[in-house]
Structure formats: C-alpha cells, structure tokens
Design a protein around this motif. Structure first.
Motif, mmCIF file in Angstrom:
data_model
loop_
_atom_site.group_PDB
_atom_site.id
_atom_site.type_symbol
_atom_site.label_atom_id
_atom_site.label_comp_id
_atom_site.label_asym_id
_atom_site.label_seq_id
_atom_site.Cartn_x
_atom_site.Cartn_y
_atom_site.Cartn_z
ATOM 1 N N SER B 52 65.562 80.095 11.229
ATOM 2 C CA SER B 52 66.482 78.905 10.504
ATOM 3 C C SER B 52 66.731 77.784 11.611
ATOM 4 C CB SER B 52 67.695 79.637 10.552
ATOM 5 O OG SER B 52 68.284 80.034 11.576
ATOM 6 N N ASP B 53 67.456 76.874 11.134
ATOM 7 C CA ASP B 53 67.844 75.650 11.857
ATOM 8 C C ASP B 53 68.676 76.175 13.050
ATOM 9 O OD1 ASP B 53 66.213 73.947 10.260
ATOM 10 O OD2 ASP B 53 68.064 73.205 9.145
ATOM 11 N N ALA B 54 69.533 77.159 12.770
ATOM 12 C CA ALA B 54 70.406 77.838 13.796
ATOM 13 C C ALA B 54 69.675 78.270 14.954
ATOM 14 C CB ALA B 54 71.295 78.728 13.167
ATOM 15 N N HIS B 55 68.603 79.052 14.367
ATOM 16 C CA HIS B 55 67.635 79.616 15.490
ATOM 17 C C HIS B 55 66.953 78.582 16.181
ATOM 18 C CE1 HIS B 55 63.767 82.088 16.176
ATOM 19 N NE2 HIS B 55 64.587 82.364 17.210
ATOM 20 N N GLU B 56 66.509 77.740 15.559
ATOM 21 C CA GLU B 56 65.609 76.517 16.424
ATOM 22 C C GLU B 56 66.686 75.689 17.270
ATOM 23 O OE1 GLU B 56 62.805 73.340 14.416
ATOM 24 O OE2 GLU B 56 65.091 73.078 13.797
ATOM 25 N N ARG B 62 68.753 76.980 24.931
ATOM 26 C CA ARG B 62 68.157 77.974 25.784
ATOM 27 C C ARG B 62 67.288 77.204 26.536
ATOM 28 N NH1 ARG B 62 67.253 84.430 25.641
ATOM 29 N NH2 ARG B 62 66.475 84.345 27.847
ATOM 30 N N VAL B 63 65.989 76.574 26.180
ATOM 31 C CA VAL B 63 65.181 75.805 26.812
ATOM 32 C C VAL B 63 65.603 74.916 27.737
ATOM 33 C CG1 VAL B 63 63.183 74.439 26.633
ATOM 34 C CG2 VAL B 63 63.178 76.539 25.396
ATOM 35 N N ALA B 64 66.636 73.986 26.958
ATOM 36 C CA ALA B 64 67.252 73.113 28.073
ATOM 37 C C ALA B 64 68.060 73.308 29.337
ATOM 38 C CB ALA B 64 68.142 72.219 27.042
ATOM 39 N N ILE B 65 68.777 74.597 28.920
ATOM 40 C CA ILE B 65 69.564 74.872 30.127
ATOM 41 C C ILE B 65 68.687 75.493 31.207
ATOM 42 C CG2 ILE B 65 70.999 77.024 30.761
ATOM 43 C CD1 ILE B 65 72.506 76.651 28.022
ATOM 44 N N ASN B 66 67.563 76.179 30.803
ATOM 45 C CA ASN B 66 66.591 76.807 31.688
ATOM 46 C C ASN B 66 65.965 75.629 32.468
ATOM 47 O OD1 ASN B 66 67.449 79.337 31.262
ATOM 48 N ND2 ASN B 66 65.747 79.693 29.636
ATOM 49 N N ALA B 67 65.462 74.565 31.731
ATOM 50 C CA ALA B 67 64.932 73.533 32.338
ATOM 51 C C ALA B 67 65.773 72.848 33.533
ATOM 52 C CB ALA B 67 64.373 72.554 31.165
#
Lengths: 283, 161
Positions: B52-56, B62-67
């Motif tokens: 879903s959009d929410a999942h996206e 999560r990717v941004a925080i990790n990056a």
C-alpha cells in the motif's frame, strides 16, 4: 506543544533545487543501469552461444568418438567382442559366455587400439589357460570397406605374434563379415563365426537348430561338422568325438570337400561360403 | 528497476518526509543531498511491490533513517568537519518554532526520530516499532523520555501521549 512541533516540522521542505537535482540524478542512474543491464544480457547471450557451440561440438565429438564403426568378434572356446570407433579405439567390450566375461573383467582394453586390445586379450587367454596348443582362434571383423583390409591384416599380425612360439599349432582365421550376418548372429546370441559354423553344420544336417548349438564352442561345432560328413545328424550330444590322440576326429572326405569351398573349414578357413556374408579373408 | 515516472511520483509524494528526516539527523547540505538521492535511488532499485502507499512511505522512512545513520557513522563524517552547516539554511522558522526545533535537535537522535514519527507523521508506538525495528516498549520509553526532555527545554508546555 504538539501544534508547535507540527508547525516547526511543516516549515521543512525539500526545495525545488534538491528535487530537480535528485530527479536528474535518478534519470541518469536509470539510463546507466538500463544500459548496464543490457550489456550483461548481450554478454550472457554471447556466452550462451559459445557454450551452446561448445556443447554441440562436444556432443558431436562425443558422438563421433563413441559411435562404433567396426566390430571384432573372437571365438576360441570363449567368445567375446570389441566395438571399435572410427579412430580404431575400443569403446565397448562384450562377452558371449562366462569365460569371455572372465577375460574381459581381467583385461583393460577400454580406449586401446583394437590391435593392442587383441594382444592383451590373447595374452590373458593364454595365461589363463583358455587356449590349448591345438586350439583355434577365430576372429570376425565387420567394418567399412575403407578400413576392413587394414584391420584384417593388422589383426592377423597381432594374433600371429601373440601365438608365436608356444602356440604355433593353433588354427587361426581372421575374416570379414557383413553387418547382416553379424546382426543375425546377435539375434541368436552368438558370434558371427559360430553362427556361420552352425550354418555349415546345417548344410550337412538340416535338422540342426541354430539355438541348439550356440552354447557350444566353435571347435565342437566344426568337429561335429567334420564328423557328420554326409551323415544325417540327429542330435548334438556326440559332438566331442576325438581320435586316439584326443584330437578332433576329422572326416577326410568332408574336409576335402570343404577345402574346395571358399572359407571351407578343412584348411582352417572360415566354415562358410561367401553367400552367407563371409568375405573370404582367411589364414 | 522502477522507471522515471515512478521516480517523479515518489519525489512528489515523499520528498518532504525524507527531507525532514535528513534535517533532524544531518547538518551538512552535501550529506543531505547524498542521503536524499541515495534514498530515492534505493526506492527505484527496490523491485518488490509495496502492499500500500502506507507501506511504501514506511519503507522510505526506514531507509532514510538508516541512510542518515550510516552517514553519521562513516569514518569520513567522524573525522572531517564540514564548512557547510545546514542549520544555518534559510528555513523560515518563527520564534516559537525555532525554539521547538532547537529543543528537538538537542535531543539524542533516537528520540528525534520517535518525536517526528509520532507527533508529525502520526504513527503509533507500535507502528514506529515496526518501522525502526525496535520493541514497542522501547518506543514507549523513548517517547516518554523525549517528551520529558522537551518539556525541560521548552519549560512546561504539555505534550500529550
């Protein structure tokens, strides 16, 4: 306070410059990776083509190497055979009886030249005591016209060399046969030489059945033929007739008669005429 | 790999979210630009469909925080000072907003994430736990401590659960 937090975060935006730079970076990356993805596909296709070519060539070579183009069948009392490829190498061995099997189990002839294989087999046959001093060695060869004469000649030389000295009295015959004769012999689970010997016996005794004699040694069949002469044969149990010296008894009349036939058995030639597929090369 | 259209769509929808996460972690413009581009590149390279959009959106967060964490952990970042201080950039904060943002930026990084995700993006502690891969109780603890620290910094304004 929550409103203040929300209001503070609301002020943070990705500006257009950052978005534009990122969009253009992503576009470049997409193109780069698409091309990079295409190149491996081309490389993969090229690699697959090479592998395919290799497989085809390997398959062709394998087929070329492992396709028999000649068959050498040997009868002593044991019977065995060699399948030979176009390069003269033995690619398969097979036995027609237990003694043949025992010799093949002992001898390593795989991929050896057929002449060398014959020498190894004869050495083992002699050392294991399968060949008596007055025994016989019959070798039939089915091969293409271009290699047949060479094979016959070489095998004759190899056999003569192997038997020289201690087995000088052994009767030998190296002769060519047609594929049809060999095929019929195989259908009767016997060697071409034995099949032809039985056919000759049948000319003397039409009541003889091929399958009744396939279990006997070729020496016994020939002896039977000689013994029967013109008499009508009624069974195979009296084949071991010998003279007072223990040598196979020979009907001199029939032997002489066979001498006059191409391949007649009396002089050690093959016991059948050309009409049955015997090519007449004999010692 | 996703195409240009997917890149444009993601930028339209999630650029501000990613930018805010960069803001609360990074000081250098160059770092922000790197992380920003890296996040959306990873999005393009992520072939699996989103439920879903929410999942996206959660995936991108999560990717941004990790990056951001990766940049902060890097040897280069730890050992080289940047001349480019992002927080001098012209985001126009009113006085109160500036005060709040200063208080947020003084929080430990992990608290900044939960404050942003909970109070701005509206995620529950359970959802935040899933996004950043921590236990729910940890998130509750961090939220509680973050609230207390903000309260201390900002002097008494009530921040509800």
């Amino acid at each position: 306070m929550e409103d203040k937090l929300r209001s503070a975060f609301d002020k943070i935006h990705a500006d257009n410059t950052l978005k534009t730079k990122t969009a253009s970076y992503l576009s470049i990356e997409i193109n780069k990776r698409s091309q990079a993805a295409t190149r491996p596909r081309l490389r993969l296709a090229a690699l697959c083509s090479v592998i395919l070519l290799f497989v085809v060539i390997s398959g062709f070579s394998h087929n070329l190497f492992f396709t028999p183009t000649a068959y050498v069948d040997m009868d002593i009392n044991l019977s065995l055979g060699l399948a030979v490829n176009r390069f003269g190498r033995v690619i398969e061995t097979y036995a027609y009886n237990d003694d043949g099997s025992a010799i093949l189990d002992k001898a390593n002839t795989r991929f050896k030249k057929y002449g060398e294989a014959m020498r190894i087999l004869l050495d083992d046959v002699i050392s294991e005591g399968y060949l008596k001093e007055d025994g016989l060695v019959f070798v039939s060869v089915q091969a293409g016209d271009d290699s047949l004469d060479g094979m016959l000649e070489w095998l004759e030389q190899v056999i003569a060399a192997s038997l020289a000295g201690h087995h000088a009295n052994v009767e030998t015959d190296v002769f060519a046969i047609t594929s049809e004769v060999r095929q019929i012999a195989l259908e009767h689970h016997t060697t071409p030489a034995k099949y032809l010997a039985i056919l000759e016996l049948q000319t003397i005794d039409p009541t003889v059945s091929i399958d009744d004699y396939t279990g006997h040694g070729i020496g016994e069949i020939r002896e039977r033929t000689r013994n029967q002469g013109g008499r009508h044969h009624t069974g195979g149990d009296d084949m071991q007739t010998t003279d007072e010296h223990g040598q196979p008894a020979v009907d001199s009349h029939k032997t002489e008669e066979h001498h006059n036939k191409p391949g007649g058995s009396g002089n050690g030639g093959h016991p059948h005429d050309n009409g049955s597929g015997y090519h007449g090369k004999k010692k | 790999m996703r195409n240009d259209a997917a890149a444009d769509r993601a930028l339209d929808l999630y650029a501000d979210t990613v930018r805010r996460i960069c803001f609360i972690h990074l000081k250098s413009n160059a770092d922000v630009e790197d992380v920003f581009q890296e996040v959306f590149l990873k999005y393009l390279l992520h072939d699996n469909p989103f439920e879903s959009d929410a999942h996206e959106k959660a995936w991108l967060i999560r990717v941004a925080i990790n990056a951001c964490k990766d940049v902060l952990k890097s040897f280069f970042h730890k050992n080289v000072s940047s001349f480019d201080d992002l927080h001098n950039e012209p985001f126009y904060f009113q006085e109160q907003e500036s005060e709040v943002m200063d208080a947020i930026l003084k929080l430990p990084e992990k608290y900044r994430d939960v404050i942003y995700l909970h109070y701005y993006e509206g995620y529950s502690a359970v959802e935040i736990a899933k996004i950043i891969g921590k236990k729910e109780n940890t998130i509750y603890t961090w939220l509680d401590r973050a609230r207390k620290k903000l309260k201390e910094s900002l002097g008494g304004g009530q921040i509800g659960r």
